[in-house]
Design a protein around this motif. Structure first.
Motif, PDB file in Angstrom:
ATOM      1  N   GLY A 238       0.822  -1.199   0.000  1.00 50.24           N
ATOM      2  CA  GLY A 238       0.000   0.000   0.000  1.00 50.24           C
ATOM      3  C   GLY A 238       0.855   1.247   0.000  1.00 50.24           C
ATOM      4  N   LYS A 239       0.169   2.367  -0.093  1.00 49.54           N
ATOM      5  CA  LYS A 239       0.876   3.647  -0.148  1.00 49.54           C
ATOM      6  C   LYS A 239       1.052   4.231   1.252  1.00 49.54           C
ATOM      7  N   ILE A 240       1.764   5.357   1.320  1.00 47.07           N
ATOM      8  CA  ILE A 240       1.999   6.048   2.586  1.00 47.07           C
ATOM      9  C   ILE A 240       1.148   7.306   2.618  1.00 47.07           C
ATOM     10  N   ILE A 241       0.346   7.449   3.663  1.00 51.89           N
ATOM     11  CA  ILE A 241      -0.524   8.609   3.829  1.00 51.89           C
ATOM     12  C   ILE A 241       0.051   9.509   4.921  1.00 51.89           C
ATOM     13  N   ILE A 242       0.192  10.780   4.598  1.00 53.84           N
ATOM     14  CA  ILE A 242       0.590  11.769   5.595  1.00 53.84           C
ATOM     15  C   ILE A 242      -0.684  12.421   6.134  1.00 53.84           C
ATOM     16  N   ALA A 243      -0.787  12.464   7.456  1.00 61.24           N
ATOM     17  CA  ALA A 243      -1.998  12.981   8.090  1.00 61.24           C
ATOM     18  C   ALA A 243      -1.636  13.884   9.257  1.00 61.24           C
ATOM     19  N   SER A 244      -2.606  14.692   9.690  1.00 58.89           N
ATOM     20  CA  SER A 244      -2.383  15.577  10.829  1.00 58.89           C
ATOM     21  C   SER A 244      -3.722  16.011  11.393  1.00 58.89           C
ATOM     22  N   ASP A 245      -3.677  16.652  12.563  1.00 62.10           N
ATOM     23  CA  ASP A 245      -4.898  17.297  13.027  1.00 62.10           C
ATOM     24  C   ASP A 245      -4.987  18.666  12.357  1.00 62.10           C
ATOM     25  N   SER A 246      -6.114  19.336  12.557  1.00 57.04           N
ATOM     26  CA  SER A 246      -6.359  20.577  11.816  1.00 57.04           C
ATOM     27  C   SER A 246      -5.506  21.737  12.285  1.00 57.04           C
ATOM     28  N   THR A 247      -4.780  21.570  13.387  1.00 64.90           N
ATOM     29  CA  THR A 247      -3.981  22.680  13.906  1.00 64.90           C
ATOM     30  C   THR A 247      -2.744  22.970  13.067  1.00 64.90           C
ATOM     31  N   THR A 248      -2.438  22.153  12.084  1.00 58.54           N
ATOM     32  CA  THR A 248      -1.290  22.452  11.217  1.00 58.54           C
ATOM     33  C   THR A 248      -1.568  23.635  10.288  1.00 58.54           C
ATOM     34  N   ASP A 249      -2.824  24.062  10.218  1.00 54.96           N
ATOM     35  CA  ASP A 249      -3.195  25.277   9.486  1.00 54.96           C
ATOM     36  C   ASP A 249      -2.770  25.274   8.024  1.00 54.96           C
ATOM     37  N   LEU A 250      -2.764  24.107   7.413  1.00 56.15           N
ATOM     38  CA  LEU A 250      -2.464  24.029   5.983  1.00 56.15           C
ATOM     39  C   LEU A 250      -3.678  24.468   5.174  1.00 56.15           C
TER      40      LEU A 250
ATOM     41  N   THR B 273      -0.686  31.433   4.531  1.00 52.53           N
ATOM     42  CA  THR B 273      -1.796  30.632   5.040  1.00 52.53           C
ATOM     43  C   THR B 273      -2.465  31.358   6.194  1.00 52.53           C
ATOM     44  N   ARG B 274      -3.747  31.091   6.346  1.00 49.35           N
ATOM     45  CA  ARG B 274      -4.547  31.701   7.423  1.00 49.35           C
ATOM     46  C   ARG B 274      -4.617  30.740   8.605  1.00 49.35           C
ATOM     47  N   ALA B 275      -4.334  31.245   9.782  1.00 50.48           N
ATOM     48  CA  ALA B 275      -4.395  30.414  10.982  1.00 50.48           C
ATOM     49  C   ALA B 275      -5.831  29.965  11.246  1.00 50.48           C
ATOM     50  N   GLY B 276      -5.976  28.734  11.701  1.00 50.79           N
ATOM     51  CA  GLY B 276      -7.283  28.185  11.999  1.00 50.79           C
ATOM     52  C   GLY B 276      -7.777  28.583  13.377  1.00 50.79           C
ATOM     53  N   CYS B 277      -8.753  27.827  13.851  1.00 47.66           N
ATOM     54  CA  CYS B 277      -9.444  28.199  15.081  1.00 47.66           C
ATOM     55  C   CYS B 277      -8.577  28.071  16.330  1.00 47.66           C
ATOM     56  N   THR B 278      -7.666  27.122  16.355  1.00 51.34           N
ATOM     57  CA  THR B 278      -6.906  26.880  17.583  1.00 51.34           C
ATOM     58  C   THR B 278      -6.002  28.049  17.923  1.00 51.34           C
ATOM     59  N   ILE B 279      -5.108  28.419  17.026  1.00 54.21           N
ATOM     60  CA  ILE B 279      -4.210  29.530  17.337  1.00 54.21           C
ATOM     61  C   ILE B 279      -4.964  30.845  17.396  1.00 54.21           C
ATOM     62  N   SER B 280      -6.038  30.979  16.607  1.00 53.02           N
ATOM     63  CA  SER B 280      -6.829  32.207  16.630  1.00 53.02           C
ATOM     64  C   SER B 280      -7.514  32.406  17.967  1.00 53.02           C
ATOM     65  N   SER B 281      -7.939  31.309  18.580  1.00 54.25           N
ATOM     66  CA  SER B 281      -8.608  31.414  19.879  1.00 54.25           C
ATOM     67  C   SER B 281      -7.622  31.713  20.998  1.00 54.25           C
ATOM     68  N   HIS B 282      -6.332  31.409  20.781  1.00 57.07           N
ATOM     69  CA  HIS B 282      -5.302  31.709  21.777  1.00 57.07           C
ATOM     70  C   HIS B 282      -4.764  33.136  21.630  1.00 57.07           C
TER      71      HIS B 282
ATOM     72  N   GLU C 225     -22.588  25.438  21.545  1.00 55.35           N
ATOM     73  CA  GLU C 225     -22.486  24.662  20.310  1.00 55.35           C
ATOM     74  C   GLU C 225     -21.092  24.063  20.163  1.00 55.35           C
ATOM     75  N   ILE C 226     -21.034  22.870  19.577  1.00 56.26           N
ATOM     76  CA  ILE C 226     -19.768  22.196  19.309  1.00 56.26           C
ATOM     77  C   ILE C 226     -19.563  22.116  17.798  1.00 56.26           C
ATOM     78  N   TYR C 227     -18.387  22.535  17.353  1.00 56.58           N
ATOM     79  CA  TYR C 227     -18.074  22.575  15.931  1.00 56.58           C
ATOM     80  C   TYR C 227     -16.800  21.784  15.648  1.00 56.58           C
ATOM     81  N   LYS C 228     -16.506  21.628  14.361  1.00 58.48           N
ATOM     82  CA  LYS C 228     -15.262  21.009  13.929  1.00 58.48           C
ATOM     83  C   LYS C 228     -14.422  22.054  13.211  1.00 58.48           C
ATOM     84  N   ASP C 229     -13.217  22.239  13.693  1.00 57.24           N
ATOM     85  CA  ASP C 229     -12.296  23.243  13.166  1.00 57.24           C
ATOM     86  C   ASP C 229     -12.117  23.085  11.661  1.00 57.24           C
ATOM     87  N   GLY C 230     -12.406  24.173  10.936  1.00 54.50           N
ATOM     88  CA  GLY C 230     -12.223  24.168   9.494  1.00 54.50           C
ATOM     89  C   GLY C 230     -13.304  23.471   8.704  1.00 54.50           C
ATOM     90  N   VAL C 231     -14.266  22.884   9.405  1.00 57.58           N
ATOM     91  CA  VAL C 231     -15.362  22.190   8.725  1.00 57.58           C
ATOM     92  C   VAL C 231     -16.627  23.039   8.769  1.00 57.58           C
TER      93      VAL C 231
END
Length: 286
Positions: free
Chosen positions: A3-15, A260-269, A37-43
């Motif tokens: 199989g192939k190699i998948i690179i993954a991360s959580d949404s805090t990488t702000d890509l 790139t634009r920072a996502g919710c995590t760093i923006s909230s800090h 309310e509960i949301y998903k970062d970037g979704v």
């Protein structure tokens, strides 16, 4: 393992969406609790919604790391066809995401979890470096081993216009906020050893401070990995961001300058009007 190699991360990488598509990176959203309310970062939430909520209510969001069940589902889906996964997590000193991912990865022989010891595009740099390694034919285990060493080489910093969000989040005492406001200080936040700390305190107009900050950061050019640099911002004026990115481009240090634009995590800090340049050095950052 085939199989192939998948690179993954959580949404805090702000890509950006463009980079995620270009490199085929898979992302797991961080949870964001805003009010009731509960949301998903970037979704279904972005940083502008956080700013709007704060302006109306004075409340900051809470960030929620993916739990064990989230990682079980995520890793199972990515490996179902026999693929290997190298996963980049927000710094273990900032979130339980890394420990949760490691716990679940024990049940998968082909999942490797990396503590980026960083946040935002500091982790994004490591993820893209891993994508380069995939393109060069390295196997997943080797990529993971090399990535763990490269974590020490990331130079990540941001300049913040206001300490308000850091204060409300319990990361900065009120007296420091008062002093910064009186003296018109713009602090530089540096990420070292997996944690955020206060660096140089600039003084003056935010735009002029950013210009000074960039010139000071791009020193020791012989030690800089010239592959790419991120200009990452949280709600800054776009014309200013473009101007600063051009300043970085005109140095001719880097092969690629990415905005790139920072996502919710760093923006909230850190809040609106935060900007940093993030890149890698050839040796560990002191």
């Amino acid at each position: 393992m085939s199989g192939k190699i998948i690179i993954a991360s959580d949404s805090t990488t702000d890509l950006s969406a463009e980079l995620i598509e270009r490199y085929g990176i898979k992302t797991l959203p961080i949870g964001i609790t805003l009010g009731t309310e509960i949301y998903k970062d970037g979704v279904d939430i972005d940083a502008d919604k956080i700013y709007e909520h704060h302006e109306k209510t004075g409340e900051l969001p809470k960030t929620n790391a993916p739990n064990v069940a989230d990682f079980e589902e995520f890793f199972a889906e990515l490996t179902k066809d026999g693929d290997s996964v190298v996963y980049f997590s927000l710094s273990s000193t900032m979130s339980s995401a890394y420990s949760n991912a490691c716990l679940v990865a024990e049940d998968f022989e082909n999942v490797y979890v990396i503590d980026t010891k960083n946040l935002s595009t500091g982790g994004g740099l490591l993820a893209l470096s891993a994508c380069d390694m995939v393109a060069n034919g390295l196997d997943a285990k080797t990529i993971a081993e090399k990535s763990k060493k490269l974590c020490e080489n990331v130079e990540a910093s941001f300049v913040i216009d206001s300490l308000l969000y850091l204060h409300k989040g319990g990361r900065c005492p009120a007296i420091a906020v008062l002093g910064a406001n009186l003296l018109k200080l713009k602090p530089c936040i540096e990420v070292k050893n997996g944690s955020m700390g206060m660096g140089k305190k600039y003084r003056g107009n935010f735009q002029n401070v950013l210009r000074e900050y960039i010139n000071e950061r791009l020193v020791n050019t012989d030690d800089i990995d010239k592959t790419r640099v991120f200009v990452t911002h949280a709600g800054c004026d776009l014309e200013l961001v473009k101007e600063l990115a051009k300043t970085v481009t005109d140095t001719k240090i880097f092969d690629e300058v990415l905005i790139t634009r920072a996502g919710c995590t760093i923006s909230s800090h850190c809040g609106r009007n935060t900007l940093g340049i993030l890149f890698m050095r050839k040796s560990p950052v002191k």
